[in-house]
Enzyme design. Structure first.
Site, short mmCIF file in Angstrom:
data_model
loop_
_atom_site.label_atom_id
_atom_site.label_comp_id
_atom_site.label_asym_id
_atom_site.label_seq_id
_atom_site.Cartn_x
_atom_site.Cartn_y
_atom_site.Cartn_z
N ASP A 20 30.14 24.32 -6.33
CA ASP A 20 28.69 24.32 -6.55
C ASP A 20 27.93 25.22 -5.58
O ASP A 20 26.80 25.59 -5.84
CB ASP A 20 28.15 22.88 -6.43
CG ASP A 20 28.59 22.19 -5.14
OD1 ASP A 20 29.22 22.84 -4.29
OD2 ASP A 20 28.30 20.99 -4.97
N HIS A 21 28.53 25.59 -4.47
CA HIS A 21 27.80 26.38 -3.47
C HIS A 21 27.95 27.89 -3.71
O HIS A 21 26.97 28.60 -3.83
CB HIS A 21 28.32 26.07 -2.06
CG HIS A 21 27.82 24.78 -1.49
ND1 HIS A 21 28.11 23.57 -2.04
CD2 HIS A 21 27.05 24.52 -0.41
CE1 HIS A 21 27.53 22.61 -1.31
NE2 HIS A 21 26.88 23.17 -0.32
N ASP A 49 30.53 17.38 3.19
CA ASP A 49 29.17 17.89 3.03
C ASP A 49 28.24 16.83 3.59
O ASP A 49 28.42 15.63 3.35
CB ASP A 49 28.87 18.14 1.55
CG ASP A 49 27.56 18.90 1.41
OD1 ASP A 49 27.61 20.13 1.24
OD2 ASP A 49 26.49 18.27 1.52
N ARG A 83 29.38 21.72 8.05
CA ARG A 83 30.31 22.86 8.03
C ARG A 83 31.09 22.95 9.34
O ARG A 83 30.54 23.14 10.42
CB ARG A 83 29.55 24.17 7.73
CG ARG A 83 28.52 24.56 8.76
CD ARG A 83 27.67 25.73 8.28
NE ARG A 83 26.76 25.29 7.23
CZ ARG A 83 25.55 25.83 6.99
NH1 ARG A 83 25.13 26.84 7.71
NH2 ARG A 83 24.78 25.37 6.04
N SER A 100 24.18 20.56 8.72
CA SER A 100 25.30 20.49 7.78
C SER A 100 26.59 20.01 8.44
O SER A 100 26.69 19.89 9.66
CB SER A 100 25.52 21.86 7.17
OG SER A 100 26.47 22.58 7.90
N ARG A 111 16.18 20.88 3.27
CA ARG A 111 16.20 21.59 4.55
C ARG A 111 15.29 22.82 4.48
O ARG A 111 15.33 23.55 3.49
CB ARG A 111 17.62 22.03 4.92
CG ARG A 111 18.46 20.84 5.28
CD ARG A 111 19.85 21.19 5.77
NE ARG A 111 20.45 19.95 6.22
CZ ARG A 111 21.73 19.64 6.11
NH1 ARG A 111 22.57 20.51 5.58
NH2 ARG A 111 22.17 18.49 6.54
#
Ligand code: MIC
Ligand code: SF4
Length: 641
Positions: A64-65, A119, A535, A533, A379
């Site tokens: 999706d990203h 996520d 990440r 995030s 965000r």
């Protein structure tokens, strides 16, 4: 003894530890989710653990990203993710099927279960009564391998909802109001549990908007009870069997109770460049707007888009403004296509994108220079939109649609009533874009492209570290500051040497070169370092650049865990020592291994002043072992051998 809902779910999944706030516990994970931007690393790490098939009840890999395919990189990642999912027993949600959190809520979430996702907005599923937590990819890989998830037992804050939303106030304004009161660090170490008579007035997608943005409070998770409304939602999704009622005991004790009277909430907006810079919309009336984006995992449910469409119907987007819509899932997109709402949006001049994260992560649709962009996202960090000097304002889909028509902020409260939309009782269910894993994967070949590089590991932690303070930054540094995203950098997520060239590129573009030439290095930060995030690239890339320690006043939860996972010391510094240190100072730390073994602070000598400073840390025994081993993969391997 009476228990909160959070305590009940944790107790049922507890593997080790005592449920005392702040103490490390381990919980069993029932479900995992990954998305493509963190998933490639997560599955590379899962492969390194050499477990043939995931041990969870359900694991889903979403794309999706990284859906903009300007080169081979993202497409290669998608192919790797699809094949590695099939090989190891993971469901694969194809590109075009929607944003992980929205699809998981619709198709997979189960009240009372635990969900770990790579996520930070994984807590969205808390809208369905799950205990859903965001983590780094390696933690998710370990959960897929059957390892428990380690976290500090959170404090459980009760949010008592009374009354009912009126007029233009929405679920988005509820969480914006909480952000206004508590700030982006107000939730660290906490789970926000919603209860009280106001709960039943909110639908599951509305609850999910609130739990989604609990991440912006820094919270470990947010959770709603599972009730009649949950039952109806699961019925609409044709998954009634997933339902079970769940709630806190009537006399459960919360560490703190926050009261919110829903009838007092008004439309709000978070101003640039932090989600907690919240004011009522009326205060911004008149501000001209260049772009409006409606979508993201926070606000792109069927109702969100139908409200936007009803407001836009028979109107035209202001000539000053560009309106972009990205539906949360294919289910939502298909339903608005069939019921006419999509036609109304198109007729009004909306630009419609595929169901994915899109502009939220800077995958296209960057606003103009110095632009004002109103988004329904979660965000608004500086530069995240792809335009360094644009200002992002976060608000509800309803307000965003009104703004799109007028080309400036307007508070519709006194102008007209919001439209009423009716939602169907049964939603359209079509899981054909979700590929289940085969029972026998022996024929599956995992396909890797040239951009997919496995990550090197660190050596054991040295006993003496002499390192340079390469960069001094302030409070609330985000992972977008540390490891920016966007259409140009995201395709490098599976190539650490390449992506590490962009560490801190928005703040100090020379940082990577300086780090490589002066390694080992230290990053000096203020409070809440690493918020945002999940990440792990914000730790992996600095590891590649030779960062030995991050010294900060305090850390955000997921980022701190990621630093530990990749062998970077998360050391805490007192405010006055932070003030005194300068970029370029050299720090000498002796007997670091001994300190970690004995759980005593690390002492550092500053070469410029000769001063000794104490660097403390709040790490469990297990985390200290991981750091001594040079990271979690080493640690797991050492324990296996
Ligand atoms: C985000 O909203 O910042 C992201 C992109 O979804 C991240 C994950 C990532 O960086 O891949 C998150 O929220 O964890
Ligand atoms: Fe995607 Fe944005 Fe949600 Fe992150 S916050 S998962 S980028 S939609």
């Amino acid at each position: 003894m009476a228990h909160t809902l959070t305590e009940k779910i944790i107790a049922e999944h507890l593997v080790s530890g005592e449920m005392n706030p702040g103490e490390e516990i381990a919980i069993r994970i029932d479900q995992t989710l990954t998305q493509d931007a963190t998933g490639t690393m997560a599955y590379l790490q899962f492969e390194a653990l050499e477990i043939p098939r995931v041990k969870t009840e359900l694991s889903v890999s979403y794309v999706d990203h990284n859906t903009l395919q300007t080169g081979f990189e993202n497409a290669d990642d998608h192919r790797y993710l699809q094949t590695v999912a099939a090989k190891h027993g993971v469901y694969f949600s194809r590109p075009g099927n929607g944003i992980c959190h929205q699809v998981h809520l619709e198709r997979f979430g189960i009240p009372g279960k635990t969900l770990l996702g790579s996520d930070s907005h994984t807590p969205t599923a808390g809208g369905l009564g799950m205990l859903a937590i965001g983590a780094g990819g390696l933690d998710v890989a370990a959960a897929m391998a059957g390892e428990p998830f380690y976290l500090n037992m959170p404090e459980v804050v009760g949010v008592l909802l009374t009354g009912e939303l009126t007029g233009w106030a929405t679920a988005k304004d509820v969480i914006l109001e909480l952000l206004r009161r508590l700030t982006v660090k107000g939730g660290v170490g906490k789970v926000f549990e919603y209860f009280g008579p106001g709960v039943e007035t909110l639908s599951v997608p509305e609850r999910a908007t609130i739990t989604n943005m609990g991440a912006e409070l820094g919270a470990t998770s947010s959770v709603f009870p599972s009730d009649q409304v949950t039952h109806q939602f699961l019925l609409a999704q044709q998954r009634e069997e997933a339902f079970s009622p769940l709630a806190a005991d009537a006399d459960a004790e919360y560490s703190e109770v926050i009261e919110l009277d829903l009838s007092q909430i008004e439309p709000m907006v978070a101003r640039p460049h932090m989600p907690d810079r919240v004011v009522p919309v009326r205060q911004l009336e008149g501000l001209e707007v260049d772009q409006v984006c409606i979508g993201s995992c926070t606000n792109s449910s069927l109702k969100d888009l139908m409200m936007a469409a009803a407001i836009m119907k028979d109107r035209t987007v202001s000539e000053r403004t560009s309106l972009v819509i990205s539906p949360g899932s294919r289910q939502v997109e298909e339903m608005i296509a069939r019921n006419g709402a999509l036609a109304d949006l198109l007729a009004a001049g909306a630009r419609v994108l595929e169901p994915a994260c899109g502009p939220c992560i800077g995958m296209g649709q960057a606003p103009p220079s110095g632009g004002v962009s109103v988004r329904t996202f979660n965000r608004n960090f500086l530069g995240r939109s792809g335009t360094a000097d644009a200002g992002i304002y976060l608000t509800s889909p309803e307000i965003a649609a009104v703004v799109a028509i007028h080309g400036r902020f307007v508070d519709p409260t006194r102008m007209f009533e919001p439209p009423i939309v009716s939602l169907p009782e049964i939603f359209e269910v079509d899981d054909s874009m979700i590929i289940p894993p085969p029972d026998d994967p022996s024929d599956v070949e995992v396909k890797r492209g040239p951009n997919i590089q496995f990550v090197e590991l660190r050596e054991d932690l040295p006993d003496q570290i002499e390192a340079t303070v390469l960069l001094k930054v302030g409070d609330n540094i985000t992972t977008d500051d540390i490891m920016p995203a966007g259409a140009k950098i995201l395709p490098l997520r599976s190539n650490i040497p390449a992506i590490s060239q962009y560490v801190f590129s928005g703040i100090d573009p020379d940082f990577p070169d300086r780090a490589l030439t002066q390694a080992p290095g230290v990053i000096l930060g203020g409070e809440n370092y690493g918020q945002g995030s999940s990440r792990e690239h914000a730790a992996l890339a600095p590891m590649h650049l030779g960062i030995a320690a991050v010294v900060a006043e305090s850390f955000a939860r997921i980022h701190k865990a990621n630093l530990v996972n990749f062998g970077i010391l998360p050391l805490e510094i007192a405010a006055e020592d932070y003030e005194a240190l300068e970029q370029g100072d050299r720090l000498r730390m002796d007997d670091v291994r001994k300190a970690l073994r004995e759980n005593t602070p690390v002492t550092a000598t500053v070469n410029r002043t000769g001063q000794e400073i104490t660097l403390s840390y709040d790490l469990s025994d297990r985390e200290r072992q991981i750091l001594l081993a040079g990271g979690r993969l080493n640690y797991i391997r050492q324990r296996q051998s």
